[in-house]
Design a protein around this motif. Structure first.
Motif, short mmCIF file in Angstrom:
data_model
loop_
_atom_site.label_atom_id
_atom_site.label_comp_id
_atom_site.label_asym_id
_atom_site.label_seq_id
_atom_site.Cartn_x
_atom_site.Cartn_y
_atom_site.Cartn_z
N ALA A 68 10.92 -53.01 0.59
CA ALA A 68 11.11 -54.16 1.46
C ALA A 68 12.10 -55.12 0.81
CB ALA A 68 9.79 -54.87 1.70
N GLU A 69 13.13 -55.50 1.56
CA GLU A 69 14.08 -56.50 1.08
C GLU A 69 13.45 -57.87 1.17
OE1 GLU A 69 18.18 -58.52 2.69
OE2 GLU A 69 18.00 -56.33 2.87
N LEU A 70 13.38 -58.58 0.04
CA LEU A 70 12.72 -59.88 0.00
C LEU A 70 13.70 -61.05 0.09
CD1 LEU A 70 10.15 -59.18 -2.87
CD2 LEU A 70 9.75 -59.07 -0.40
N ALA A 71 14.79 -60.98 -0.64
CA ALA A 71 15.74 -62.09 -0.71
C ALA A 71 16.99 -61.61 -1.40
CB ALA A 71 15.13 -63.27 -1.47
N ALA A 72 17.99 -62.46 -1.42
CA ALA A 72 19.21 -62.19 -2.16
C ALA A 72 19.18 -62.94 -3.49
CB ALA A 72 20.44 -62.61 -1.35
N LEU A 73 19.90 -62.43 -4.47
CA LEU A 73 20.00 -63.15 -5.74
C LEU A 73 20.54 -64.56 -5.52
CD1 LEU A 73 21.38 -60.48 -8.25
CD2 LEU A 73 19.07 -61.45 -8.15
N ALA A 74 21.40 -64.72 -4.53
CA ALA A 74 21.96 -66.04 -4.23
C ALA A 74 20.91 -67.03 -3.76
CB ALA A 74 23.07 -65.91 -3.18
N GLN B 176 6.38 -51.64 -8.27
CA GLN B 176 7.08 -52.76 -8.88
C GLN B 176 7.88 -53.56 -7.85
OE1 GLN B 176 9.59 -50.80 -11.85
NE2 GLN B 176 8.31 -51.69 -13.49
N LEU B 177 8.20 -54.82 -8.20
CA LEU B 177 9.24 -55.60 -7.54
C LEU B 177 10.41 -55.66 -8.52
CD1 LEU B 177 6.30 -56.89 -6.69
CD2 LEU B 177 7.74 -58.56 -5.52
N GLY B 178 11.63 -55.64 -8.00
CA GLY B 178 12.78 -55.66 -8.89
C GLY B 178 14.06 -56.01 -8.17
N VAL B 179 15.18 -55.62 -8.77
CA VAL B 179 16.50 -55.99 -8.28
C VAL B 179 17.30 -54.73 -7.99
CG1 VAL B 179 18.64 -57.22 -8.81
CG2 VAL B 179 16.44 -58.12 -9.63
N VAL B 180 17.86 -54.66 -6.79
CA VAL B 180 18.77 -53.58 -6.40
C VAL B 180 20.07 -54.24 -5.95
CG1 VAL B 180 19.18 -51.65 -4.84
CG2 VAL B 180 16.86 -52.09 -5.69
N GLU B 181 21.11 -54.03 -6.75
CA GLU B 181 22.40 -54.67 -6.52
C GLU B 181 22.20 -56.19 -6.42
OE1 GLU B 181 24.06 -52.53 -3.21
OE2 GLU B 181 24.61 -50.82 -4.48
N GLU B 182 22.41 -56.82 -5.27
CA GLU B 182 22.30 -58.27 -5.14
C GLU B 182 21.02 -58.69 -4.44
OE1 GLU B 182 24.62 -60.40 -6.54
OE2 GLU B 182 25.31 -58.49 -7.38
N ASN C 12 15.19 -66.96 -14.36
CA ASN C 12 14.73 -67.56 -13.11
C ASN C 12 14.60 -66.51 -12.01
OD1 ASN C 12 13.75 -70.07 -12.26
ND2 ASN C 12 15.56 -70.39 -10.97
N VAL C 13 15.38 -65.44 -12.10
CA VAL C 13 15.17 -64.30 -11.19
C VAL C 13 13.79 -63.69 -11.46
CG1 VAL C 13 15.98 -62.01 -10.52
CG2 VAL C 13 17.64 -63.83 -10.98
N ALA C 14 13.43 -63.57 -12.74
CA ALA C 14 12.09 -63.08 -13.08
C ALA C 14 11.01 -64.02 -12.53
CB ALA C 14 11.95 -62.92 -14.59
N THR D 89 10.37 -56.52 -12.53
CA THR D 89 11.41 -56.15 -13.48
C THR D 89 12.76 -56.63 -12.97
OG1 THR D 89 12.55 -54.25 -14.49
CG2 THR D 89 11.57 -53.88 -12.34
N LEU D 90 13.69 -56.86 -13.89
CA LEU D 90 15.06 -57.20 -13.50
C LEU D 90 15.88 -55.95 -13.24
CD1 LEU D 90 15.83 -60.16 -15.95
CD2 LEU D 90 15.07 -60.26 -13.57
N ASP D 91 15.29 -54.78 -13.41
CA ASP D 91 15.94 -53.51 -13.13
C ASP D 91 15.57 -53.03 -11.73
OD1 ASP D 91 17.06 -53.44 -15.71
OD2 ASP D 91 15.22 -52.58 -16.53
N VAL D 92 16.12 -51.86 -11.36
CA VAL D 92 15.74 -51.23 -10.09
C VAL D 92 14.26 -50.89 -10.14
CG1 VAL D 92 16.10 -49.24 -8.59
CG2 VAL D 92 18.06 -50.34 -9.71
N PRO D 93 13.47 -51.32 -9.15
CA PRO D 93 12.02 -51.13 -9.25
C PRO D 93 11.59 -49.68 -8.99
CG PRO D 93 12.58 -52.12 -7.15
CD PRO D 93 13.87 -52.06 -7.93
N ARG D 94 10.57 -49.29 -9.72
CA ARG D 94 9.88 -48.04 -9.45
C ARG D 94 8.76 -48.30 -8.46
NH1 ARG D 94 9.92 -48.48 -14.98
NH2 ARG D 94 7.65 -48.80 -14.97
N PRO D 95 8.12 -47.28 -7.90
CA PRO D 95 6.94 -47.51 -7.06
C PRO D 95 5.90 -48.34 -7.82
CG PRO D 95 7.64 -45.24 -6.85
CD PRO D 95 8.48 -45.83 -7.94
#
Length: 488
Positions: free
Chosen positions: A276-282, A254-260, A291-293, A246-252
């Motif tokens: 787990a932090e995977l990467a930055a939006l940058a 899910q993978l998603g986006v938290v801030e950047e 493309n984030v999706a 999801t492009l939103d904050v992930p629930r258990p």
């Protein structure tokens, strides 16, 4: 349960009469592999030109019979038809095989059945848009984790050859055509990235198109689902394990986006309490919401294979975007020029249009019977103007008149080699500093160009002439790419 590997030896193929329908890349690969296993192979191909004759000579040297100029007749005694993905179910040869009770399947299904014991597992991707981007992102993530990984299927090495090589894992891009002609695939993990009307002339209905896509999920396959696309997510049905992105904050789960940050709450030891932090939006290039999706889908498949978080980040940083996909070309007079020639249908164009504002939209081409009203309605508020070209431009103009009547529209009827220069000049005249001129054609390219890379290259060249840069479009890594046209 994931299906076991098949028989990659010659035992079950020796002396078997196989018709390979189509002498394209996948058909020739299938013919070679089967002939090497002792099958009696006949390749049938409706075309009969210099290129086909050269390929025929190569195959005949390996003991394959090649019949050019007749792709409709089923060879006598055929026990199996291996059909190339573009062939429709109502093709005369396919109809004849079905009527005769002859087994028929595609090169991808053949590859699955040929896998030797201990063959590499598959991480499979399909969807209306984004398949090639995701499979290449995924391959970079797997490589960053130290795996011998290969991107195959609709890209790169023919899959029927790749399965016989030694690899740790295969990142497999599958079109709806390839899935239609498959029956027993069972990837370790798979994703339907999105679902929108496309290729309905081939499948006959949206329901049939969706059903073909859904064949990517087998019992036991980990389903990596786009929770922002309910239609695509629903195709996973009752998957044994479902992971969302999801492009939103992930629930258990899910993978998603938290801030950047791109974050995983699906493959941690405690999904309720750990992320787990995977990467930055940058790290996502080029940056756009869709493309984030794509990056999250690739990350989900990589994590399903056990790739650590840092390899997701390193893979995204190593990923080099293919040309003609939301590609920044230049900034001229404060106006940004973006080439998304790959946006050949409404769903792809909508994702591109959602990434920019205000936009002077360059659109047109062959709409293949697809409706553009919803697309125009959704993006009307983002448009500064539109420049239309190609055979079906009047249909886009009519939709703009209905849903964006105040947006200025320029019609360019020309189809000669200088047409794109006139299109770009008209777009530049409509644009203001801070605007984006976006080539997101929404139609196929064949009415004016050899393929979508040729259309993109024409746009790049026209923009460079606008800014006084006379380099060839292929310079600086923006060339025509390796595709042969619109996706399958």
């Amino acid at each position: 349960m994931i299906a076991k590997s098949g028989d990659g030896t010659s035992g079950e193929w020796a002396g078997r009469r196989v018709c390979v329908a189509g002498a394209g890349v996948s058909g020739r690969a299938a013919a070679r592999v089967l002939a090497d296993r002792g099958a009696l192979v006949t390749v049938v191909e409706g075309r009969d030109g210099d290129e086909q004759r050269a390929h025929a000579a190569e195959l005949e040297a390996r003991g394959v019979t090649v019949r050019l100029g007749d792709g409709d007749t089923l060879p006598e005694g055929t026990e199996l038809v291996v059909i190339s993905p573009g062939w429709r179910p109502d093709a005369p040869l396919a109809v004849a095989a079905a009527a005769a009770g002859t087994e028929i399947y595609g090169e991808v299904e053949l590859a699955w059945r040929l896998r030797p014991e201990g063959a590499a597992p598959w991480l499979a991707i399909t969807g209306t848009d984004g398949k090639t981007t995701v499979v290449r992102m995924l391959a970079r993530m797997l490589e960053a984790a130290g795996h011998d990984a290969l991107a195959v299927g609709n890209v790169g090495t023919p899959i029927v050859e790749a399965v016989l090589e030694k690899h740790d894992v295969l990142a497999v891009e599958l079109s709806s055509y390839q899935l239609y002609w498959s029956s027993s695939l069972a990837p370790l993990a798979a994703s339907v990235l999105n679902l929108a009307p496309d290729h309905l002339d081939w499948h006959g209905s949206m329901e049939a198109y969706a059903a073909a896509k859904a064949k990517i999920f087998a019992p036991g396959t980990i389903a990596v689902c786009n929770d922002g696309d309910p239609g695509a997510a629903a195709l996973a049905g009752s998957a044994a394990r479902r992971v969302g992105f999801t492009l939103d904050v992930p629930r258990p789960g899910q993978l998603g986006v938290v801030e950047e940050l791109l974050v995983d709450r699906a493959f941690t030891a405690d999904t309720q309490r750990e992320a787990a932090e995977l990467a930055a939006l940058a790290d996502v290039r080029p940056y756009a919401p869709h493309n984030v999706a794509n990056a999250l889908a690739a990350a989900g498949l990589a994590r399903a294979f056990g790739v650590p978080p840092e390899a997701v980040r390193d893979g995204l940083r190593a990923f080099v975007p293919d040309p003609h996909r939301i590609q920044h070309v230049a900034a001229v007079g404060g106006v940004t020029y973006i080439n998304d020639s790959k946006a050949t249908q409404p769903h792809a164009a909508a994702a591109s249009l959602a990434a920019y504002e205000p936009i002077v939209w360059i659109a047109g081409g062959l709409l293949k019977g697809l409706d553009v009203d919803d697309l125009v309605r959704s993006c009307a508020g983002r448009l500064r103007g539109a420049v239309l070209m190609g055979r079906d431009r009047a249909r886009i103009a009519q939709a703009l008149a209905r849903h964006a009547p105040d947006v200025p529209v320029v019609d360019v009827p020309d189809t000669d080699t200088g047409a794109m220069d006139r299109v770009v000049n008209q777009a530049a005249a409509l644009a203001r500093p801070g605007d984006t001129v976006l080539l997101a054609p929404v139609g196929a390219s064949f009415d004016m160009f050899a393929n979508y890379p040729a259309r993109g290259d024409a746009f790049i060249a026209a923009v460079r002439r606008l800014e006084g840069d006379t380099r060839d479009p292929g310079d600086a890594g923006t060339g025509a790419g390796t595709g042969n046209g619109e996706p399958g």
